[in-house]
Design an enzyme around this catalytic site. Structure first.
Site, PDB file in Angstrom:
ATOM      1  N   GLU A 174      -4.098  -3.467  -0.325  1.00 53.69           N
ATOM      2  CA  GLU A 174      -3.254  -4.493  -0.947  1.00 53.69           C
ATOM      3  C   GLU A 174      -3.568  -5.898  -0.450  1.00 53.69           C
ATOM      4  O   GLU A 174      -2.797  -6.836  -0.668  1.00 53.69           O
ATOM      5  CB  GLU A 174      -1.777  -4.155  -0.696  1.00 53.69           C
ATOM      6  CG  GLU A 174      -1.343  -2.816  -1.242  1.00 53.69           C
ATOM      7  CD  GLU A 174      -1.050  -2.845  -2.732  1.00 53.69           C
ATOM      8  OE1 GLU A 174      -0.311  -3.730  -3.178  1.00 53.69           O
ATOM      9  OE2 GLU A 174      -1.566  -1.966  -3.456  1.00 53.69           O
ATOM     10  N   HIS A 223       5.242  -4.617   1.106  1.00 54.07           N
ATOM     11  CA  HIS A 223       4.130  -5.183   1.864  1.00 54.07           C
ATOM     12  C   HIS A 223       4.646  -5.692   3.207  1.00 54.07           C
ATOM     13  O   HIS A 223       5.817  -6.080   3.327  1.00 54.07           O
ATOM     14  CB  HIS A 223       3.483  -6.362   1.121  1.00 54.07           C
ATOM     15  CG  HIS A 223       2.756  -5.984  -0.123  1.00 54.07           C
ATOM     16  ND1 HIS A 223       2.836  -6.720  -1.290  1.00 54.07           N
ATOM     17  CD2 HIS A 223       1.928  -4.943  -0.399  1.00 54.07           C
ATOM     18  CE1 HIS A 223       2.089  -6.155  -2.218  1.00 54.07           C
ATOM     19  NE2 HIS A 223       1.543  -5.072  -1.707  1.00 54.07           N
ATOM     20  N   CYS A 242       3.836 -14.850  -0.851  1.00 55.52           N
ATOM     21  CA  CYS A 242       3.101 -14.044  -1.832  1.00 55.52           C
ATOM     22  C   CYS A 242       2.174 -14.904  -2.679  1.00 55.52           C
ATOM     23  O   CYS A 242       1.143 -14.444  -3.153  1.00 55.52           O
ATOM     24  CB  CYS A 242       4.075 -13.321  -2.759  1.00 55.52           C
ATOM     25  SG  CYS A 242       4.886 -11.884  -2.035  1.00 55.52           S
TER      26      CYS A 242
END
Length: 452
Positions: free
Chosen positions: A177, A256, A375
């Site tokens: 990721e 995450h 993000c």
């Protein structure tokens, strides 16, 4: 070389014209809870540009990554939908609306997932290394790596300064990721650092011990993926720490690590339940770092996991200042939770740590899909020579901000519902916007429709 010759550049993702709320991300509570709402792509893009501009005005170096081509009609054709573009979109909308929503996702705006980056000062060949994330956990995000690779290669083109690796095999074993699960800790940016890789699971021989596996939501990053990226970049054992994310955090919606921890320079700001083996990890970081580690721990009693996920306190940007202090850029949602805002004032600003300023930014359009300030950016530490070697107009200036703002206002809709994604006019609008954007940024033909 002087300290200021090395800078951390935040490459934010421009929000794409198809920004919508389709609720595609399992385990991302914000995305799931806002499914079906009407989005405002224009406002989303302007909010992102506003955050970028504010950081440039504060003296930080700010870069830009363009959005990807959406809707991805080529993928719809690959999946058996035929006809002209309008017919393909209509068939997908009627027969498989979730697939249509996936190929229209603007999720590439969250460039913390774009890649993992190793600065040249840490790499054995003295180049900056990039590995695009395979993002194999979610169908809509597996569409991104090829375009990400092209975009990164177009901007970081000079092979004397930059090295590009292929994404890892897109299998559950190597589920990657990107930088959302990677933090580099160091003294000054130009000094060697230690890379903290955080995984949710190990693919081989993991999950047999009671309480180790999350029970409700998938663990996206694997240990094997983190180890493979470290090998690609030539990192040695003395430069890396592999940590397991706490399964209780994953089950609370921490999909995450950057939803529960953020680090920069020598500072690691994290929640009490971020890591499974907290003390072991901290000790290993202390042993391997050249600069003293400054851990800033937020206890569960101060901010619950629920409030951490709702406010995205830990998905804030932690920025280093020349005087040794740090600025924390938090989403507006942090002010809406009394205990979170109180913790920021009493625990962070009044505590014994370098965080001396908290800046609030409105990125609500992104937040509703589960993406906060952290993000939206990919951090790339670059020397002065490496910044000079960048291709295109990708470092934000006042003039470029003005051009991009005008571009957004020309091309983006102010209302977009999931059912609008089948509109062939939207696809035409998006292509026209992206074609113009590549000229503004001077990055060449990076989109499939330009390369056909």
């Amino acid at each position: 070389m002087s300290e200021m010759a090395w800078r951390e550049v935040n490459f934010d993702g421009l929000v794409g014209p198809t920004h919508n709320y389709s609720g595609l991300a399992l385990g991302n509570l914000a995305s799931m809870s806002h499914q079906g709402l009407v989005a405002n792509p224009r406002q989303a893009a302007l909010q992102g540009l506003g955050k970028m501009k504010s950081l440039v005005e504060a003296g930080y170096v700010q870069g830009i990554l363009p959005p990807q081509q959406r809707p991805d009609i080529a993928t719809l054709r690959l999946l058996g939908f035929s006809g002209n573009d309008g017919e393909v979109l209509a068939r997908a909308a009627g027969e498989a609306p979730q697939i249509l929503r996936a190929v229209c996702s603007a999720s590439s705006m969250w460039t913390a997932n774009a890649a993992t980056v190793t600065p040249s000062v840490d790499a054995p060949d003295g180049r900056v290394h990039f590995t695009p994330a395979n993002l194999q956990s979610s169908f809509h995000r597996t569409l991104e790596p090829p375009a990400t690779e092209r975009i990164l290669a177009a901007i970081f083109r000079d092979q004397a300064h930059f090295a590009h690796h292929p994404a890892l095999p897109a299998t559950p074993v190597f589920s990657d990721e990107g930088a959302a699960n990677h933090t580099r800790l160091c003294g000054d940016y130009g000094e060697p650092g230690v890379h903290l890789f955080v995984h949710g699971r190990a693919a081989f021989g993991w999950g047999t011990e009671e309480g180790v596996a999350p029970r409700h939501y998938p663990a996206r990053q694997t240990l094997e993926a983190s180890q493979a990226v470290a090998r690609q970049h030539g990192l040695t054992e003395s430069q890396v720490v592999f940590a397991q994310q706490h399964p209780d955090a994953i089950d609370a919606g921490v999909f995450h690590n950057d939803v529960i921890a953020v680090g920069n320079g020598p500072v690691l700001l994290y929640h009490e339940i971020a890591f499974l083996d907290e003390q072991i990890i901290l000790n290993e970081l202390r042993d391997k770092m050249r600069a003293p580690l400054i851990p800033v721990r937020i206890p569960e009693a101060a901010v619950s996991l629920e409030d951490a996920v709702a406010s995205y306190l830990f998905n804030s940007q932690l920025l280093s200042n020349p005087d040794g202090t740090m600025t924390l850029v938090v989403p507006g949602e942090c002010q809406e939770r009394e205990n979170v805002w109180r913790t920021i004032q009493n625990h962070l600003l009044a505590g014994h740590n370098p965080i001396s300023e908290v800046v609030v930014r409105d990125v609500k359009q992104s937040m509703r899909n589960g993406g906060g300030p952290a993000c939206l950016r990919l951090r790339v530490v670059l020397s002065e020579a490496e910044r000079a070697a960048l291709s295109g107009r990708v470092l934000l200036t006042e003039a470029l901000h003005g051009e991009l703002t005008a571009w957004v206002k020309r091309h983006y809709r102010d209302l977009l519902a999931p059912e609008d994604l089948a509109d062939p006019q939207l696809a035409e609008e998006a292509l026209k916007a992206l074609d113009e954007l590549t000229r503004i940024l001077a990055i060449g033909a990076v989109y499939p429709f330009q390369r056909a």
